[in-house]
Design an enzyme around this catalytic site. Structure first.
Site, PDB file in Angstrom:
ATOM      1  N   HIS A  77      -5.027  -5.220  -1.520  1.00  0.00           N
ATOM      2  CA  HIS A  77      -5.762  -5.214  -0.341  1.00  0.00           C
ATOM      3  C   HIS A  77      -6.735  -6.455  -0.290  1.00  0.00           C
ATOM      4  O   HIS A  77      -7.849  -6.107  -0.106  1.00  0.00           O
ATOM      5  CB  HIS A  77      -6.188  -3.927  -0.336  1.00  0.00           C
ATOM      6  CG  HIS A  77      -5.463  -2.817  -0.130  1.00  0.00           C
ATOM      7  ND1 HIS A  77      -4.761  -2.104  -1.333  1.00  0.00           N
ATOM      8  CD2 HIS A  77      -5.048  -1.800   1.029  1.00  0.00           C
ATOM      9  CE1 HIS A  77      -4.086  -1.169  -0.613  1.00  0.00           C
ATOM     10  NE2 HIS A  77      -4.198  -1.129   0.625  1.00  0.00           N
ATOM     11  N   GLU A  95      -2.010  -2.380  -8.092  1.00  0.00           N
ATOM     12  CA  GLU A  95      -3.101  -2.431  -7.407  1.00  0.00           C
ATOM     13  C   GLU A  95      -3.630  -1.321  -6.756  1.00  0.00           C
ATOM     14  O   GLU A  95      -3.010  -0.364  -6.707  1.00  0.00           O
ATOM     15  CB  GLU A  95      -2.835  -3.456  -6.345  1.00  0.00           C
ATOM     16  CG  GLU A  95      -1.803  -3.386  -5.262  1.00  0.00           C
ATOM     17  CD  GLU A  95      -2.485  -2.342  -4.129  1.00  0.00           C
ATOM     18  OE1 GLU A  95      -3.449  -2.648  -3.581  1.00  0.00           O
ATOM     19  OE2 GLU A  95      -1.578  -1.472  -3.693  1.00  0.00           O
ATOM     20  N   SER A 145       0.863  -1.433  -0.042  1.00  0.00           N
ATOM     21  CA  SER A 145      -0.120  -0.016   0.052  1.00  0.00           C
ATOM     22  C   SER A 145       0.806   1.177  -0.027  1.00  0.00           C
ATOM     23  O   SER A 145       1.700   1.339  -0.849  1.00  0.00           O
ATOM     24  CB  SER A 145      -0.731  -0.036   1.145  1.00  0.00           C
ATOM     25  OG  SER A 145      -2.045   0.841   0.965  1.00  0.00           O
TER      26      SER A 145
END
Length: 340
Positions: free
Chosen positions: A310, A239, A139
């Site tokens: 995630h 992502e 992330s």
């Protein structure tokens, strides 16, 4: 000494990686971080958002100890400055201290969030280059992965943060990549069936290159800065989370206009979690439509729905490591180990 099997008993079952046959030794990085061993001390830092939920640190300590590792907390890990884990100088201080500490073998981000890019200019890059260590997280930790690839040139691991859930596929891939030092094949039909997330071959074919990527939003915000590694010949993986289709569209268009898609050898788009429009009257494109429009006619291998992002059971991906993308099989095969 904890074994892989006994550690699996602590962390979860088995899962979805295989040895890479005929791994190439050509063009390895000049320096690689050392592999992990049971009993190693590893640092816990918060490069971005504050660790505010009471269970987060406890869970991070639980998972890391379950891996057979000894956690060492950053001195400022409990600090808070707005939504950040302390002042920029404090967060950078913890990272610098972990790289300088000869007893610390690797560094885990406890969580992601926002603000990791704010510390990049404050890091001691001479020390980071002199003391290669695996940085593990995902992330917002993407900012650190990109910076290490650019300024230090050695691999890091796009993987669950320490306080994330370390389940079967995540732990198994970490063990084989970081502890055993194997070159593994990641993804494919079997893993997709196990995790219940089928992928899609958007453009078939095989490509090779350094694996570069992570969170799309972080990549987008670092465009035009000196912290973004070269995309020339790379296998790009992406992502994201909580981004509506038009925002994914906008960021992919930015990459296109910047020439990124012309430079890369192939593209792997992972999971875009909670990326559907929340408007019940919405009649626009889906994320799948947007991906097909931007990536479907690149003329180079592309897969979507890969098991990264995630989501639970995400695979550990070795950034800055040579891989082979087989879009037809929906696999990434490591062509070299990520660790020494």
């Amino acid at each position: 000494m904890i074994s892989r099997r006994s550690a699996l008993g602590l962390l979860g079952g088995a899962a979805g990686v295989a040895m890479a046959p005929g791994a190439l030794a050509a063009s390895p990085p000049r320096v690689k971080p050392p592999r992990l061993r049971a009993g190693d001390t590893v640092g816990l830092v918060a490069p971005a958002s504050a660790v505010t939920l009471p269970y987060e640190l406890d869970r991070a300590l639980h998972w890391v100890r379950g891996m057979g590792l000894v956690p060492r907390q950053g001195a400022n890990l409990g600090e808070q400055f707005g939504y950040l884990a302390g002042q920029d100088a404090q967060r950078a201080e913890d990272i610098n201290a972990m790289f300088a500490d000869p007893d610390v073998r690797a560094i885990f981000a406890v969580r992601g969030g926002w603000g990791g890019a704010r510390v990049l200019e404050r890091l001691d890059w001479d020390a980071i280059r002199a003391h290669p260590k695996l940085v593990i997280g995902y992330s917002d930790t993407t900012a650190l992965h990109f910076a290490i690839a650019t300024r230090a040139g050695y691999p890091s691991l796009h993987a669950p943060n320490a306080a994330s859930r370390w389940e079967a596929a995540s732990w198994e891939s970490l063990w084989r990549i970081a502890f055993a030092g194997e070159a593994v094949t990641l993804g494919g039909d079997k893993l997709e069936a196990e995790v219940g997330r089928p992928g899609q071959t958007l453009v078939p074919g095989i490509a090779r290159g350094r694996l570069i990527g992570g969170n799309l939003t972080i990549l987008s915000t670092l465009m035009g800065t000196p912290w973004l590694p070269s995309m020339d010949g790379a296998i790009l993986f992406l992502e994201d989370i909580n981004e509506e289709p038009y925002r994914i569209d906008r960021m992919l268009q930015q990459l296109k206009l910047a020439g990124v898609f012309d430079m890369v050898s192939g593209v792997v788009f992972g999971q875009c979690t909670r990326c559907a429009s929340r408007d019940p009257e919405y009649r626009g494109f889906s994320v799948e439509d947007v991906l097909a429009q931007h990536l479907g006619e690149l003329g180079k291998p592309v897969i979507t729905g890969f098991n990264t992002g995630h989501v639970r059971n995400q695979l550990v991906l070795p950034v800055k490591t040579r891989v082979e993308l087989d879009a037809g099989a929906r696999t990434l095969r490591m062509l070299e180990p990520a660790v020494a």
